[in-house]
Design an enzyme around this catalytic site. Structure first.
Site, PDB file in Angstrom:
ATOM      1  N   PHE B 123      74.825 -60.687  43.364  1.00 34.06           N
ATOM      2  CA  PHE B 123      74.029 -61.746  43.961  1.00 34.06           C
ATOM      3  C   PHE B 123      73.598 -62.701  42.851  1.00 34.06           C
ATOM      4  CE2 PHE B 123      69.782 -63.092  45.750  1.00 34.06           C
ATOM      5  CZ  PHE B 123      70.261 -63.725  46.896  1.00 34.06           C
ATOM      6  N   GLU B 127      69.175 -68.629  37.236  1.00 32.60           N
ATOM      7  CA  GLU B 127      69.844 -69.605  36.367  1.00 32.60           C
ATOM      8  C   GLU B 127      69.033 -69.718  35.087  1.00 32.60           C
ATOM      9  OE1 GLU B 127      70.369 -73.315  38.389  1.00 32.60           O
ATOM     10  OE2 GLU B 127      71.519 -72.386  40.027  1.00 32.60           O
ATOM     11  N   PRO B 128      69.617 -70.318  34.061  1.00 30.56           N
ATOM     12  CA  PRO B 128      68.866 -70.455  32.800  1.00 30.56           C
ATOM     13  C   PRO B 128      67.509 -71.132  33.016  1.00 30.56           C
ATOM     14  CG  PRO B 128      71.158 -71.012  32.455  1.00 30.56           C
ATOM     15  CD  PRO B 128      71.000 -70.784  33.919  1.00 30.56           C
ATOM     16  N   ALA B 130      66.083 -71.505  36.294  1.00 26.53           N
ATOM     17  CA  ALA B 130      65.528 -71.215  37.613  1.00 26.53           C
ATOM     18  C   ALA B 130      65.663 -69.726  37.889  1.00 26.53           C
ATOM     19  CB  ALA B 130      66.268 -71.992  38.707  1.00 26.53           C
ATOM     20  N   ARG B 269      56.095 -26.870  23.495  1.00 23.64           N
ATOM     21  CA  ARG B 269      55.592 -27.255  22.183  1.00 23.64           C
ATOM     22  C   ARG B 269      54.278 -26.541  21.889  1.00 23.64           C
ATOM     23  NH1 ARG B 269      56.678 -29.395  17.171  1.00 23.64           N
ATOM     24  NH2 ARG B 269      55.035 -30.828  16.497  1.00 23.64           N
ATOM     25  N   GLU B 364      64.218 -58.867  39.540  1.00 22.95           N
ATOM     26  CA  GLU B 364      63.895 -59.093  40.959  1.00 22.95           C
ATOM     27  C   GLU B 364      62.429 -59.503  41.140  1.00 22.95           C
ATOM     28  OE1 GLU B 364      65.784 -56.660  43.894  1.00 22.95           O
ATOM     29  OE2 GLU B 364      67.246 -55.970  42.431  1.00 22.95           O
ATOM     30  N   SER B 367      56.315 -58.989  37.281  1.00 25.64           N
ATOM     31  CA  SER B 367      55.026 -58.512  37.787  1.00 25.64           C
ATOM     32  C   SER B 367      54.125 -59.695  38.173  1.00 25.64           C
ATOM     33  CB  SER B 367      54.316 -57.672  36.724  1.00 25.64           C
ATOM     34  OG  SER B 367      54.989 -56.441  36.572  1.00 25.64           O
TER      35      SER B 367
END
Lengths: 257, 380
Positions: B123, B127-128, B130, B269, B364, B367
């Site tokens: 998908f 863009e660079p 956007a 440990r 995606e 944050s």
């Protein structure tokens, strides 16, 4: 080909098992299809792919076993049968299970019945053989290879690490040993379809069995976990003195020589 | 209310767990170190039906639900973040838009091979200049003689070198208010003028295939337009909402992996003559990690449940993605801390999880964008 698979729901032996007052605490236990029965089921699917037919997976147990039956249906079995023991008041052992299965199979026309070599919980390896005896059917245990042509069956079986080749004929009961195949994962579409496949529940008393007659022949007096592994011992000194100490310890402490 | 998974969902999780443990986990370190996309793994996943979980059988899928899909993402991500990301992107971003917006013909042509796992989907939105500001999209598609002529550049596009189907967003005109109309168009990777390369050297999820797309007068038939020409923007917002649930599930998976290692290590440990798990300093970390994982997992399931029941889930997907991704970074960081010097070493696999999970706060929708989405849902 009319193919049957014997399946047992067992607790996952890779999980931590808790025993309280001689009983296994099932609350904390994970349950799975007995791994040896997965070999049986995989072989059944391979047979169906080669010869056609129908696979019925059968278990003796209680309602919870439906989950493992659904897993078997998801892997590729066509039908599932639960022989329900919920109403049984008497104790149950391998003899009981053998009798219940025998009663069920007397009304079936099985070409081949496949079971696991043993179940990973009690490791008894009794039930399948008892069923074959009950049905007076040929049986070959611990098989690692199975070829069927017509009714002629050629089998390789594991004999304490050696291979024995057996020729026999259908109808037949076999128990499956590690090495026979690699059980497939149930596919996603298989999982979704499993819900729609028939799962029949038969109460044991619908099989014309007398509760007292099939009651357990054995009693379990206690269950306990193996003793915890103690800390290891590291011997010191020259190689020669270490060897001497080791021999001494094997004699006096381990008492193996 | 019912918090129990169905038998089918449990079986899907068990299948994904078995496959992830036996096949994916042993390859995870190599996938990371070599930055090698695990093609073989994806072919096997396709055969099992994992690539098509949330799509109907008629379209080559498995007929499962979103919850089942998130369970699979979690298990796969727990074993390998790179594989998990490629998986989530293939299903949620590559295949899902075609399922939701494609014509019957497009579903037959493109969705079926994706759902069967014969190829991966990609998908191309970012863009660079956007990313989340999709309105700033510069890629254009001009309709000429029944063909779209596409020009532009896309970056950080997952799976594109392994995809037979790439969805590209482009400006196709202006609306009556003078704003860009953004549409989604299906572009085959072998189209003339279409260059796909993978020039990136990433901090984490190094085995996922991250690509740069350059479209230089690429021509595709007008019929490759996906969905409503004027609603491309809305469509990919919806697509991203769904994708966020899967990224949240992936973050939960990675966090679970890091937590389990920390818990196990704390029992092994020994310091000052006792297991470090007996120290309150370690116990409090473990308690926080376990609690946060559970909270994140519940949010993921709720968002997935809402989606499965055709209820609005934009806000909940953002909650899940935001909380799970930040939680996973905290959890992996604390797991590394519990492991001390060993955690800093590659062989323990914790530093990989920390590097991998950082992306969950960025991909995606960062944050910050999640907070923006939530605030907008609150009416701000």
């Amino acid at each position: 080909m009319n193919i049957f698979v014997l399946m047992k729901r067992t607790f996952d032996t890779e999980e931590k098992i808790i025993i309280e007052n001689g009983r296994i605490d099932e609350e904390g236990a994970e349950f799975i299809v007995n791994p040896y029965d997965e070999y049986a089921l995989e072989e059944a699917i391979v047979l169906k792919e080669a010869h056609g037919g129908e696979i019925t997976v059968v278990t003796v147990g209680e309602e919870e076993a439906e989950k493992e039956l659904r897993t078997a249906l998801a892997m590729g079995a066509d039908k599932a049968v639960l022989l329900n023991m919920e109403d049984m008041d008497e104790a149950i052992d391998h003899y009981t299970i053998g009798e219940v299965l025998t009663a069920y199979f007397k009304d079936q026309e099985a070409d081949i019945i496949l079971g696991g070599n043993v179940a990973v919980d009690d490791g008894a390896g009794q039930v399948a053989s008892r069923l074959a005896e009950g049905l007076q059917m040929n049986q070959v245990t611990t098989i690692t290879k199975l070829d069927i042509e017509g009714t002629k069956v050629t089998i390789e079986r594991d004999v304490e690490g050696d291979v024995e080749i057996v020729e026999t004929s259908l109808p037949l009961l076999v128990t499956c040993q590690q090495g026979l195949n690699d059980p497939r994962y149930p596919s996603l579409p298989g999982i979704m379809k499993a819900k729609k496949k028939p799962l029949e529940t038969i109460d044991f008393d619908d099989l014309d069995l007398d509760e007292e007659e099939i009651a357990a022949k054995t009693t379990t007096t206690d269950r306990f976990l193996p003793p915890e592994k103690g800390a290891g011992k590291i011997l010191e000194g020259s190689t020669e003195s270490q060897a001497q100490q080791l021999v001494e310890l094997l004699k006096s402490e381990a008492k193996v020589i | 209310m019912n918090f129990e998974l169905t038998e089918e969902q449990k079986m899907v999780a068990a299948l994904a767990r078995d496959f992830a443990t036996e096949v994916i986990a042993p390859r995870a370190e190599e996938v990371d170190v070599q930055a090698a996309f695990p093609v073989e793994t994806f072919l096997e996943m396709g055969k099992l039906g994992l690539m098509g979980i949330p799509f109907p059988e008629d379209y080559g899928g498995s007929g499962g639900d979103t919850i089942s899909y998130t369970l699979a993402v979690e298990e796969i991500g727990k074993a390998c973040g790179s594989t998990g990301l490629s998986y989530a992107a293939a299903v949620s971003l590559g295949a899902a838009p075609i399922y939701y917006y494609g014509t019957e013909q497009q579903k037959q042509d493109y969705l079926i091979p994706l759902a069967k796992g014969e190829t991966l989907g990609a998908f191309g939105l970012t863009e660079p200049n956007a990313g989340s500001d999709a309105g700033g999209t510069r890629t254009t598609a001009v309709l000429e003689n029944g063909e779209y002529r596409i020009n532009g550049e896309k970056c950080w596009i997952t799976n594109a070198q392994y995809a037979r189907t790439i969805i590209v967003t482009a400006v196709t005109g202006k609306d009556e208010r003078g704003r860009n109309i953004i549409s989604a168009i299906i572009v085959p990777p072998d189209a003339d003028g279409f260059t796909i390369s993978s020039p990136y050297n990433k901090m984490g999820v190094r085995g996922s295939n991250t690509c740069e797309l350059i479209l230089d007068d690429v021509r595709v038939p007008a019929g490759n337009l996906l969905g409503d020409p004027a609603k491309g923007f809305k469509q990919f917002l919806h697509t991203l909402d769904g994708g966020r649930i899967s990224i949240a599930a992936l973050a939960v998976g990675i966090a679970r992996g890091a937590f389990e290692k920390a818990l196990q290590y704390s029992h092994e440990r020994r310091q000052f003559g006792t297991e470090i798990s007996s120290f309150q300093a370690i116990q409090f970390k473990l308690a926080d990690m376990a609690m946060e994982i559970e909270l994140a997992q519940n949010m993921v399931r709720k968002a997935a449940w809402l989606k499965d029941h055709n209820k609005p889930f934009t806000k909940e997907a953002a909650y899940a993605k935001l909380f799970a991704s930040e939680m996973a970074s905290r959890t992996c960081n604390q797991s590394l801390q519990i492991h001390g010097g060993y955690g800093y070493m590659r062989e323990y696999g914790i530093e990989r999880m920390l590097r991998d999970t950082k992306l969950m706060e960025i991909g995606e929708g960062t944050s910050e964008i999640q907070r923006l989405v939530i605030a907008r849902q609150l009416g701000c």
